[in-house]
Design a protein around this motif. Structure first.
Motif, short mmCIF file in Angstrom:
data_model
loop_
_atom_site.label_atom_id
_atom_site.label_comp_id
_atom_site.label_asym_id
_atom_site.label_seq_id
_atom_site.Cartn_x
_atom_site.Cartn_y
_atom_site.Cartn_z
N ARG A 1 0.48 -1.17 0.22
CA ARG A 1 0.44 -0.08 -0.69
C ARG A 1 1.03 1.17 -0.19
O ARG A 1 1.42 0.86 0.28
CB ARG A 1 -0.90 0.19 1.34
CG ARG A 1 -1.69 1.33 1.41
CD ARG A 1 -2.80 0.96 2.04
NE ARG A 1 -3.77 2.28 2.59
CZ ARG A 1 -5.30 1.97 3.09
NH1 ARG A 1 -5.32 1.61 4.01
NH2 ARG A 1 -5.73 4.31 3.17
N ALA A 2 0.34 2.18 -1.06
CA ALA A 2 0.62 3.55 -1.06
C ALA A 2 -0.06 4.27 -0.34
O ALA A 2 -0.96 4.57 -1.55
CB ALA A 2 1.83 3.36 -1.72
N ASP A 3 0.16 5.36 0.37
CA ASP A 3 -0.90 6.36 -0.25
C ASP A 3 0.31 8.32 -0.24
O ASP A 3 0.80 8.21 0.25
CB ASP A 3 -1.28 6.72 1.40
CG ASP A 3 -1.95 5.61 1.62
OD1 ASP A 3 -3.86 5.49 1.31
OD2 ASP A 3 -1.63 4.37 2.88
N PRO A 4 -0.72 9.36 -1.20
CA PRO A 4 -0.40 10.02 -1.34
C PRO A 4 -0.07 10.77 -0.06
O PRO A 4 -1.50 11.65 0.41
CB PRO A 4 -0.78 10.66 -2.30
CG PRO A 4 -2.95 9.90 -2.30
CD PRO A 4 -1.94 8.39 -1.44
N ALA A 5 0.15 11.87 -0.18
CA ALA A 5 -0.07 13.49 0.69
C ALA A 5 -1.16 14.43 0.01
O ALA A 5 -1.78 14.76 0.93
CB ALA A 5 1.63 14.33 0.81
N ARG B 1 -8.97 9.75 -5.56
CA ARG B 1 -9.09 8.53 -6.68
C ARG B 1 -8.23 7.43 -5.97
O ARG B 1 -6.85 7.17 -5.65
CB ARG B 1 -8.87 8.58 -8.45
CG ARG B 1 -9.67 9.96 -8.75
CD ARG B 1 -9.59 9.15 -10.24
NE ARG B 1 -8.79 11.17 -9.49
CZ ARG B 1 -7.71 11.51 -10.78
NH1 ARG B 1 -7.29 10.93 -12.03
NH2 ARG B 1 -7.16 13.29 -10.67
N ASN B 2 -8.76 5.91 -6.23
CA ASN B 2 -8.03 4.57 -5.21
C ASN B 2 -7.35 3.87 -6.62
O ASN B 2 -8.68 3.99 -7.99
CB ASN B 2 -8.74 3.76 -4.63
CG ASN B 2 -9.27 5.35 -3.25
OD1 ASN B 2 -8.87 5.83 -2.90
ND2 ASN B 2 -10.63 5.98 -4.26
N GLY C 1 -1.40 10.92 -6.87
CA GLY C 1 -1.95 11.68 -5.49
C GLY C 1 -3.19 10.01 -5.99
O GLY C 1 -4.08 10.56 -4.90
N PHE C 2 -3.10 9.25 -5.94
CA PHE C 2 -3.39 7.67 -6.05
C PHE C 2 -3.63 7.65 -4.73
O PHE C 2 -1.85 6.77 -4.63
CB PHE C 2 -3.70 7.39 -7.14
CG PHE C 2 -4.19 7.12 -8.57
CD1 PHE C 2 -5.56 7.05 -9.16
CD2 PHE C 2 -3.43 7.86 -9.13
CE1 PHE C 2 -5.65 7.39 -10.15
CE2 PHE C 2 -3.70 8.44 -10.38
CZ PHE C 2 -4.86 8.93 -10.92
N ARG C 3 -4.58 7.04 -3.69
CA ARG C 3 -4.44 5.54 -3.09
C ARG C 3 -4.61 4.36 -3.38
O ARG C 3 -4.88 3.90 -4.41
CB ARG C 3 -5.28 5.39 -1.51
CG ARG C 3 -5.71 7.13 -1.10
CD ARG C 3 -7.01 6.59 -0.35
NE ARG C 3 -6.92 8.21 1.12
CZ ARG C 3 -7.02 8.71 0.13
NH1 ARG C 3 -8.35 8.81 -0.41
NH2 ARG C 3 -7.89 10.04 1.34
N ARG D 1 -13.35 6.49 0.55
CA ARG D 1 -13.94 7.13 0.03
C ARG D 1 -13.09 7.41 -1.37
O ARG D 1 -11.93 7.56 -1.04
CB ARG D 1 -14.26 8.45 0.37
CG ARG D 1 -15.34 8.13 2.37
CD ARG D 1 -16.14 9.60 2.43
NE ARG D 1 -17.34 9.22 3.61
CZ ARG D 1 -17.98 9.66 4.09
NH1 ARG D 1 -17.93 11.30 3.41
NH2 ARG D 1 -18.23 9.67 5.19
N GLY D 2 -14.07 8.12 -2.13
CA GLY D 2 -13.55 8.10 -3.65
C GLY D 2 -13.41 6.73 -4.52
O GLY D 2 -13.98 5.83 -3.95
#
Length: 244
Positions: free
Chosen positions: A38-42, A47-48, A73-75, A124-125
């Motif tokens: 998993r990688a999450d944006p700052a 969008r995912n 920008g994506f999760r 969400r998203g």
């Protein structure tokens, strides 16, 4: 098959910061435990993506690709297919994947994708699948079935791994294909697209003339402009098919 000689995927056109990245374990509804990354944006774009790898499963290339998506920008969560048959072991260059590929079942893949989708949907998203080779075909199948997805993207989808859709309409589909790819014949592709037409599933296909199978990972340095164009088309597709 898909073999990467470089560990770093091509960069998206716009890069941002990554808030976090980690290997995780997920559990599907049938109790299967499998690895994911998993990688999450700052700065999320709302969008995912669930990344469906090629035959190698959670190869290092796809962990890095999750980070690239987060930079855009994506999760993102990249999943491994082989928890049921290979356990929670590493998917490095010495992993013998074909015995495990041959044991894959679509209902199990669907359950594993759902586990990743549920994690991302909790924030969400819309959620999209993005797949490569085997994963490209599976991404299209997941979207054609609906499965709560906003869309499914397939790079050089190898259609021998899936049947034609028979129900629909499903979620929109984007195909990014190499014109010199011999893994799927033009006749097989035409049959699959005709099935999408019959079921009313929206789809757009872009073929990069001269590009080989695995142009995005195995030979992206040679096909850098193609890869950047594919990124732009993918970003546009996910933006156009996101609510609001």
């Amino acid at each position: 098959m898909c073999h990467s000689t470089d560990s770093r995927p091509p960069a998206p056109p716009i890069q941002g910061e990554v808030a976090s990245q980690e290997q995780i374990e997920l559990t599907a509804a049938d109790g299967n435990r499998f690895l994911a990354y998993r990688a999450d944006p700052a700065e999320p774009n709302g969008r995912n993506v669930v990344i469906l790898p090629d035959v190698r499963g959670l190869h290092p290339f796809y962990r890095d690709l999750a980070v690239r998506f987060a930079e855009a920008g994506f999760r993102a969560i990249a999943i491994d297919y082989f928890g049921r048959t290979a356990g929670l072991t590493d998917r490095g260059e010495d992993f013998e994947y074909m015995p495990h590929v041959n044991q894959l079942k679509h209902d199990q893949v669907r359950a594993d994708v759902r586990a990743a989708t549920d994690v991302l949907a909790a924030d969400r998203g819309p959620v999209f699948t993005v797949g490569f080779c085997l994963g490209g075909a599976l991404s299209w199948r997941q979207a054609a079935e609906g499965n709560g997805l906003a869309g499914g993207i397939g790079f050089y989808s190898t259609l021998r791994f899936v049947d034609d859709p028979t129900t629909g309409p499903g979620a929109p589909i984007l195909g990014l294909l190499g014109g010199a790819d011999k893994a799927t014949t033009p006749e097989r592709l035409d049959a699959y697209l005709a099935a999408l037409d019959r079921t009313g599933t929206e789809h757009e296909i872009h073929v990069y003339q001269g590009a080989p199978h695995s142009f995005f990972d195995r030979s992206y340095k040679e096909w850098e402009e193609v890869c950047q164009d594919a990124w732009r088309r993918m970003l546009s597709f996910t933006e156009r098919h996101s609510p609001g």
